[in-house]
Enzyme design. Structure first.
Site, PDB file in Angstrom:
ATOM      1  N   GLU A  72       0.829  -1.118   0.043  1.00 46.12           N
ATOM      2  CA  GLU A  72       0.143   0.052  -0.002  1.00 46.12           C
ATOM      3  C   GLU A  72       0.746   1.148   0.008  1.00 46.12           C
ATOM      4  O   GLU A  72       0.760   2.224  -0.672  1.00 46.12           O
ATOM      5  CB  GLU A  72      -0.697   0.049   1.206  1.00 46.12           C
ATOM      6  CG  GLU A  72      -1.669   1.180   1.369  1.00 46.12           C
ATOM      7  CD  GLU A  72      -2.881   1.253   0.853  1.00 46.12           C
ATOM      8  OE1 GLU A  72      -3.808   0.112   0.668  1.00 46.12           O
ATOM      9  OE2 GLU A  72      -3.439   2.500   0.034  1.00 46.12           O
ATOM     10  N   HIS A 121       0.035  -9.304  -2.198  1.00 46.31           N
ATOM     11  CA  HIS A 121      -1.419  -9.065  -2.533  1.00 46.31           C
ATOM     12  C   HIS A 121      -1.638  -9.518  -3.767  1.00 46.31           C
ATOM     13  O   HIS A 121      -0.712  -9.491  -4.671  1.00 46.31           O
ATOM     14  CB  HIS A 121      -1.336  -7.506  -2.284  1.00 46.31           C
ATOM     15  CG  HIS A 121      -2.529  -6.933  -2.298  1.00 46.31           C
ATOM     16  ND1 HIS A 121      -3.066  -5.791  -3.137  1.00 46.31           N
ATOM     17  CD2 HIS A 121      -3.767  -7.142  -1.430  1.00 46.31           C
ATOM     18  CE1 HIS A 121      -4.259  -5.549  -2.798  1.00 46.31           C
ATOM     19  NE2 HIS A 121      -4.783  -6.123  -1.723  1.00 46.31           N
ATOM     20  N   HIS A 139      -8.318  -2.756   7.711  1.00 48.60           N
ATOM     21  CA  HIS A 139      -7.390  -1.979   6.720  1.00 48.60           C
ATOM     22  C   HIS A 139      -8.218  -0.602   6.542  1.00 48.60           C
ATOM     23  O   HIS A 139      -9.157  -0.472   6.095  1.00 48.60           O
ATOM     24  CB  HIS A 139      -7.387  -2.554   5.420  1.00 48.60           C
ATOM     25  CG  HIS A 139      -6.365  -1.784   4.466  1.00 48.60           C
ATOM     26  ND1 HIS A 139      -5.040  -2.341   4.153  1.00 48.60           N
ATOM     27  CD2 HIS A 139      -6.913  -1.094   3.506  1.00 48.60           C
ATOM     28  CE1 HIS A 139      -4.711  -1.423   3.130  1.00 48.60           C
ATOM     29  NE2 HIS A 139      -5.621  -0.760   2.662  1.00 48.60           N
ATOM     30  N   HIS A 141       5.504  26.468  29.784  1.00 50.86           N
ATOM     31  CA  HIS A 141       5.482  24.984  29.547  1.00 50.86           C
ATOM     32  C   HIS A 141       7.054  24.439  29.972  1.00 50.86           C
ATOM     33  O   HIS A 141       6.971  23.457  30.733  1.00 50.86           O
ATOM     34  CB  HIS A 141       5.377  24.590  28.072  1.00 50.86           C
ATOM     35  CG  HIS A 141       3.918  24.926  27.711  1.00 50.86           C
ATOM     36  ND1 HIS A 141       3.059  23.948  26.822  1.00 50.86           N
ATOM     37  CD2 HIS A 141       2.958  25.541  27.765  1.00 50.86           C
ATOM     38  CE1 HIS A 141       1.916  24.347  26.699  1.00 50.86           C
ATOM     39  NE2 HIS A 141       1.979  25.365  27.392  1.00 50.86           N
TER      40      HIS A 141
END
Ligand code: HCA
Ligand code: CU
Length: 401
Positions: A20, A79, A200, A294
């Site tokens: 992918e 795949h 997925h 911070h």
């Protein structure tokens, strides 16, 4: 709908960066790059590597074969369309597993494949049986599962299981889900299909990680990911976010999170797709603190502004020097350059920085400001991380259960 309980077992990760991820527009990995990425994924602890779609090209086939030949702990999946000739190409790579997909969404059956559901079922059953007969472990995905007619998904999934598939994947191919819908979909499907499940999730709405977690909470045991969330369009579930969320929020998962920066950097370089600066876990500013308030709080106790410690994911905390900074940041950043400033010196440096136009002062800029403020030069800059100044130890983490 039943309320899912928090799972006690981590999901298995199926990383698809090499399949992918390579479908990200503009991305192509060389075989050496694929092998390097696969080794890192294996060391990180993914269970399955989806190494490519062999029918695409001889190069992709060679890439899958090269990854198989590495003999990694992870098992290797290729795949494939649900066609015998494509399955033969997978067999030639000697991958352990095959991910077969065929879409049974009405619009696809009618306009793309011109098949009714009976013909689709025959095609899927034939492909699954052929792959199983040739020794492959089969995952079957009714592509676009979540936008398909539910009864057809149930029918084709059960037919694939009867034909020998060992797992069904729920694909949110177009990123059309939110976690609430995903929870309901998986819960409903599991009432009708008794099989191990995979998910997925595409990220078109920025919800891929959240949807994957929802699927896991609803009983899915394998989650597809890509490094840096690569993939078609907006990509799929990001490996770093997902595994860090599971390990830090639930305290489970076998993954070596300290390898995430190297994995991310390696894939970004080979893919030539930069990592967004604010990407969770691996982005440049993921462990940077900016505002003086911070920074003072973090120096007292990091948990004031940190949910996960940088060290846990192989990173270092950064204190950013710009016009929002306060004296603690100036002292810390000077100390990293080996300079222990007096209060007056640090104050003079801070005044100059606040007057300047600089968006961010790096170490070179700081040496210049130091020289202007004190008339002295910093020689031989050695950047050190001083744990006494900025501890990187673990911080308390919120639990949800
Ligand atoms: C594709 C689409 C796919 C397939 C997923 C799967 C999707 O690129 O072929 O076969 O499990 O998103 O549905 O990636
Ligand atoms: Cu996909």
């Amino acid at each position: 709908m039943t309320t899912p309980t928090v799972p006690t077992e981590a999901p298995l990760i199926l990383d698809s960066t090499l399949r992918e991820g390579e479908q990200t527009p503009g991305v192509a990995f060389s075989i050496e790059e694929k092998v390097q990425i696969a080794r890192l994924l294996d060391a990180f602890g993914v269970a399955i590597i989806e190494a490519g779609h062999p029918a695409v090209s001889p190069e992709v086939r060679a890439g899958v074969r090269a990854v198989v030949d590495e003999g990694l702990d992870a098992s290797i999946l290729a795949h494939s369309r649900a066609l015998r000739e494509d399955i033969d190409l997978v067999l030639a790579t000697e991958a352990d597993r095959i991910g077969l997909f065929f879409c049974v969404r009405d619009a696809a059956l009618e306009a793309r494949f011109r098949k009714d559901i009976d013909a689709a079922e025959r095609l899927v059953v034939d492909a699954v049986e052929y792959a199983v007969d040739h020794g492959l472990k089969v995952r079957y995905t009714p592509e676009d599962t979540v936008r398909s007619d539910f009864r057809k998904v149930v029918r084709i999934a059960n037919a694939a299981l009867t034909a020998g598939a060992e797992r069904i994947s729920i694909a949110d191919t177009c990123g059309a889900m939110d976690p609430f819908r995903m929870q309901r979909f998986v819960t409903d499907l599991r009432q009708e299909v008794d099989a191990p499940m995979n998910v997925h999730c595409h990220n078109d709405l920025g919800l891929a990680v959240a949807n994957s977690l929802a699927a896991w909470h609803s009983g899915v045991t394998v989650i597809d990911t890509c490094v840096n969330g690569l993939g078609e369009r907006c990509g799929i579930t990001d490996l770093a976010s997902l595994t860090t969320a599971i390990q830090t929020l639930h305290g489970i998962g076998p993954w070596d999170l300290t390898l995430l920066p190297e994995l991310s950097e390696t894939v970004a370089r080979h893919a030539r797709v930069p990592v967004p600066v604010q990407a969770p876990v691996v982005g440049r500013t993921a462990f940077s603190h900016n505002a003086g308030l911070h920074v003072s709080a973090v120096l007292l106790d990091p948990s004031h502004y940190e949910n996960i410690s940088a060290a846990r994911v192989g990173r270092q905390r950064e204190l950013v020097l710009d016009r929002f900074a306060g004296l603690p940041t100036v002292r810390y950043r000077l100390a990293r350059l080996g300079v222990h400033a007096t209060d007056e010196e640090a104050g003079a440096v801070l005044r100059l920085i606040k007057q300047s136009e600089a968006r961010e002062v790096n170490d070179d800029g700081l040496s210049e400001v130091w020289a202007r403020a004190t008339g002295r030069a910093i020689t031989g800059i050695v950047t050190t991380q001083d744990p006494a100044i900025a501890p990187t130890g673990d911080v308390a983490v919120a639990r949800t259960d």
